[in-house]
Design an enzyme around this catalytic site. Structure first.
Site, PDB file in Angstrom:
ATOM      1  N   GLN A 528       9.788-126.797   3.918  1.00 29.69           N
ATOM      2  CA  GLN A 528       9.581-126.864   2.484  1.00 29.69           C
ATOM      3  C   GLN A 528       8.212-126.316   2.139  1.00 29.69           C
ATOM      4  OE1 GLN A 528      10.454-130.609   0.765  1.00 29.69           O
ATOM      5  NE2 GLN A 528       9.948-130.018  -1.312  1.00 29.69           N
ATOM      6  N   GLY A 529       8.168-125.293   1.290  1.00 26.94           N
ATOM      7  CA  GLY A 529       6.917-124.724   0.832  1.00 26.94           C
ATOM      8  C   GLY A 529       6.478-125.385  -0.453  1.00 26.94           C
ATOM      9  N   VAL A 534      12.923-123.622   2.248  1.00 25.62           N
ATOM     10  CA  VAL A 534      13.110-122.414   3.052  1.00 25.62           C
ATOM     11  C   VAL A 534      14.325-122.642   3.948  1.00 25.62           C
ATOM     12  CG1 VAL A 534      12.085-120.814   4.693  1.00 25.62           C
ATOM     13  CG2 VAL A 534      10.622-121.995   3.036  1.00 25.62           C
ATOM     14  N   LYS A 548      13.307-118.063   1.085  1.00 29.28           N
ATOM     15  CA  LYS A 548      12.416-118.984   0.376  1.00 29.28           C
ATOM     16  C   LYS A 548      12.880-119.048  -1.076  1.00 29.28           C
ATOM     17  CE  LYS A 548       7.376-119.627   0.301  1.00 29.28           C
ATOM     18  NZ  LYS A 548       6.119-118.926   0.627  1.00 29.28           N
ATOM     19  N   ASP A 645      -5.131-119.600   1.784  1.00 27.01           N
ATOM     20  CA  ASP A 645      -4.382-120.789   2.221  1.00 27.01           C
ATOM     21  C   ASP A 645      -4.005-120.674   3.688  1.00 27.01           C
ATOM     22  OD1 ASP A 645      -3.330-123.305   1.865  1.00 27.01           O
ATOM     23  OD2 ASP A 645      -1.383-122.594   1.161  1.00 27.01           O
TER      24      ASP A 645
END
Length: 832
Positions: A528-529, A534, A548, A645
């Site tokens: 999970q983004g 995903v 995604k 990030d």
């Protein structure tokens, strides 16, 4: 009292004390034996040393309370009793808290008491003697060796070697029990008619030879069998040079697998392959006839079964009988092949399929004076090929033609890596595989083929007519919809509502991605983004992908989605994840990436026994690969990009553990000669943020350098920065503490530590500390970092105190900002 009486009294007291100590020792031994705990710490009492001993020489013996420990402390050899039994056996077992016996010497002749000894006899054989010095087991070698010794190797192989030349005259690997270890060969020798095969135990508590064996059939095309009392019980299917085609989970690219080879005519070998020898893994033939691959979990202190040969009913040999096909996904699981019908309909309807199927119509070649069209072949895809095939070195066209003119040839196949296979007997043990498999061409009469073609033709015509009607209706309503909305689907695909142009990026239809992911099945979820889930998928051409998907009901993540499309679609580098395309239809927004079979780096580094798969050599490759990817983003691409990030969960690993930087939703492009920028919206993950960005919103390429430094220290140590807890220090502060104390080698992940890597550890830790220095100007750029890691720069500068030194978590002295650690792929903090 006379002097003689006095001495006799002293001797009696001494004798009493010796007897008492022996009784205490026996009592302790029995307590330890009951718990199986004494084995893990066994030492040779006879030799009188405290270190583990792996060798027995001609004048030495191994008794009940003693053990041999292999040089690497992985295996041990000792006497033991199975659960619920008083019988004693000599066995080789893993040196782990759970008793795991992989080889037993005296399987057929257990000892009845604790008087057994293991030694080298006068004729040079290894023997087990009972209390009366009778031989209970022997290696039975014919040639006498006067100067020999027995050694327990760290592979689990017990060898008897000739000390004069070092040659092995006997080894336990050539007399397998029920367990298959790395470097052990399952062998079939047609010349000598000898076999080295696995033989199951009679029961989980009785190591006597059971009913099941594992053998290798040395045909032109090998297969491996589990047999029950000599009859086939399970079969791998033919070997194609890389894998057994009937075992779909097997692949030469998997971390664990098998290799089949022959170095002499008439002899065939099968050996177990481990890509990482630090992992404890073996294959067991259990007493129920199932092959199980087991991996030791340090976290759970147990053996996890990662593969089984009998995972469903269709794995049983010949489940559906001759000319029957088994499909575990179907109900009932058995059906007859095309052109065949149940031999006994009553038995078939009752769920008894052993009688199989018979042909509906006689083949035309079997009918005398038949006039008409000849037999043809019907191809069935995705099959485990049946048993009893005949190999011939023909081309695919020749294979078909030769089979067609031979009326006894009822089927043929031409699997890749094998070649022409033909069948003249019953088609037995045929299975429809969930994935993979080969095409099987079955001989049928022309009328049956024509009937099938007519059936398919009727279906196609009906589908075309219904499809035409449906399309007409859809087009009508679609035109009305487009007229009402005032835009076309083409404009939606070419220009997103946020202004990003998609002409240069491949676009996927929603239905294609929905089918590829089985309608976004939760079982296909990879992770999970920050803006959605995903999923793993497979395109119609067989290419595996990662999809995604932006949550439709949320406006969060839309900006990041479009930013990622704009950034990564322009980039190409082996250490950046490749964006294959996107989907923008109505409210759906999806990104399609290349699939990374080994997942994300954090799954291996933190909280899992899988971190042992990352050797120091592999970790160096990962670190330098990430470094090269960042260098490309900062300096070598046509755009200057700051990722913002970078963290372990955003590093994906391909099948060779090559790292790929992913998740560019937070990335920013610098134009012209800009070196830094300022933002009022701080995004990223705390623990990886440099102080100038977290507190003042200033970011530059040195922001990524800081994140890389934290990630480097995590990879070296195997510890997560955000959850590190040692006297309230962060990982960076703890590293700084070790550096100042001259104990930086203690940073290394203990499970992969090797004294030969100390120089590397010092260099990499030094580079990591240089990257996390508090002032951005003090940090090196990625080009310099790469030169430091590759030792192009020999003398490294001493690092200054890192940022956030002495602080725990994400709280900073003098700042009123409060935040929590977030390990999803996007975490956003709005600045005050």
């Amino acid at each position: 009292m006379s002097r003689t009486s006095y001495h006799r009294l002293i001797m009696d007291v001494v004798s009493f004390i010796v007897v008492l100590l022996n009784l205490i020792a026996i009592h302790v031994y029995f307590r330890q034996d009951a718990n199986q705990a004494f084995i893990g710490n066994a030492r040779s009492l006879k030799f009188g040393v405290s270190a583990a001993i792996d060798t027995i020489r001609a004048n030495e013996s191994l008794r009940e309370t003693e053990a041999l420990i292999s040089n690497g402390n992985r295996f041990k050899l000792c006497f033991y009793s199975p659960s619920n039994s008083s019988r004693r056996y000599l066995g080789i077992m893993y040196n782990v808290p759970v008793m795991t016996v992989v080889w037993v010497a005296n399987r057929n002749k257990p000892l009845s008491d604790l008087s057994g000894t293991f030694q080298i006899s006068s004729d040079g054989n290894l023997v087990i003697l009972d209390g009366r010095k009778e031989i209970m087991w022997s290696t039975n070698i014919s040639s006498s060796v006067t100067n020999s010794s027995a050694v327990l190797l760290d592979t689990g192989n017990l060898v008897l070697q000739d000390n004069s030349n070092g040659a092995y005259v006997w080894e336990s690997f050539q007399h397998a029990s029920d367990s298959w270890l790395e470097k052990m060969k399952i062998v079939t020798d047609l010349i000598t008619d000898e076999k080295n095969m696995l033989t199951s135990w009679t029961s989980p508590d009785d190591p006597a030879p059971g009913s099941f064996t594992v053998t290798l059939e040395p045909l032109d095309v090998p297969q491996s069998f589990v047999r029950k009392n000599g009859s086939p019980y399970w079969r791998t299917g033919p070997w194609n040079g890389q894998k057994y085609t009937g075992v779909p989970s097997m692949s030469s690219q998997y971390r664990y697998g098998v290799k089949v080879f022959s170095d002499t005519p008439g002899t065939l070998y099968q050996t177990l392959i481990l890509s990482n020898s630090s992992v404890l893994l073996y294959v067991l033939l259990n007493s129920s006839g199932s092959l199980e691959q087991k991996v030791w979990s340090d976290d759970n202190k147990r053996w996890d079964v990662t593969w089984s040969s009998t995972s469903n009913e269709c794995d049983m040999y010949g489940k559906c009988g001759p000319f029957g096909s088994c499909d575990a996904q179907d109900r009932p699981i058995c059906s007859c092949l095309r052109g065949f019908e149940p031999r006994s309909k009553d038995e078939w309807d009752a769920g008894n399929w052993t009688s199989g199927c018979s042909r509906k119509t006689r083949l035309q070649c079997e009918q005398n004076n038949f006039v008409g069209k000849q037999d043809e072949f019907l191809k069935v895809e995705g099959m485990k090929l049946p048993d009893h095939f005949i190999f011939s070195g023909l081309s695919e066209e020749e294979c078909r033609d030769v089979c067609l003119i031979n009326c006894s040839c009822i089927a043929y196949a031409y699997p890749p890596g094998i070649g022409c296979l033909q069948w003249t007997q019953n088609l037995t043990d045929t299975q429809k595989l969930a994935y993979g498999g080969d095409g099987l061409h079955i001989r049928l009469t022309h009328s049956e083929i024509a009937e099938k073609k007519q059936y398919h033709k009727a279906i196609i015509v009906t589908a075309v007519v219904l499809g035409f009607i449906l399309v007409t209706i859809c087009v009508y309503f679609l035109l009305k919809y487009l007229c009402y909305r005032g835009y076309s689907e083409e404009s939606t695909l070419k220009h997103d509502e946020h202004g990003v142009k998609l002409e240069e990026l491949s676009t996927f239809r929603f239905m294609i991605l929905s089918n590829a992911t089985e309608n976004f099945n939760r079982a296909k979820k990879l992770g999970q983004g920050g803006f959605g889930l995903v999923y793993k998928g497979r395109l119609p051409n067989g290419v595996e992908i990662a999809v995604k998907r932006l949550a439709r009901s949320s406006n969060q993540g839309v900006e990041e989605f479009m930013n990622e499309v704009e950034v990564i679609s322009r980039l190409q580098h082996r250490n950046l994840v490749r964006l294959l395309g996107c989907c923008v239809e109505s409210e759906e927004k999806m990104l399609v990436y290349e699939y990374m079979p080994n997942g994300s780096l954090d799954a291996y580094l933190f909280g899992s026994h899988m971190h042992k798969l990352l050797s120091w050599k592999t970790r160096k490759v990962i670190i330098e690969g990430i470094c090269r990817g960042l260098l490309y983003l900062h300096r070598d691409s046509r755009l200057k990009i700051i990722h913002r990030d970078l963290k372990a969960s955003n590093i994906l690993l391909d099948e060779a553990f090559i790292p790929k930087i992913s998740d560019f939703g937070m990335a920013r492009i610098f134009g012209g000669k800009d070196d830094q920028a300022n933002t009022t919206r701080v995004v990223g993950t705390f623990g990886y943020m440099p102080p100038e960005y977290a507190l003042r919103g200033i970011f530059s390429e040195k922001s990524d350098v800081y994140s890389f430094g934290v990630l480097l220290l995590e990879i070296v140590s195997g510890k997560r920065n955000s959850s590190f807890d040692d006297q309230q220090l962060s990982l960076t502060a703890y590293t700084w503490k070790l550096w100042n104390e001259g104990k930086i080698v203690n940073l290394m992940d203990v499970d992969i530590f090797d004294s030969g890597t100390e120089d590397d550890i010092v260099r990499y830790a030094n580079v990591g500390l240089l990257c996390v220095q508090e002032t951005a100007a003090d940090r090196p750029n990625m080009s310099t970092v790469l030169s430091m890691l590759s030792s192009e720069i020999l003398e490294l500068p001493r690092p200054k105190q890192p940022a956030f030194h002495g602080m725990h978590g994400s709280q900073s002295t003098g700042s009123s900002t409060k935040c929590s650690v977030n390990n999803v792929s996007i975490s956003i903090v709005e600045g005050r």
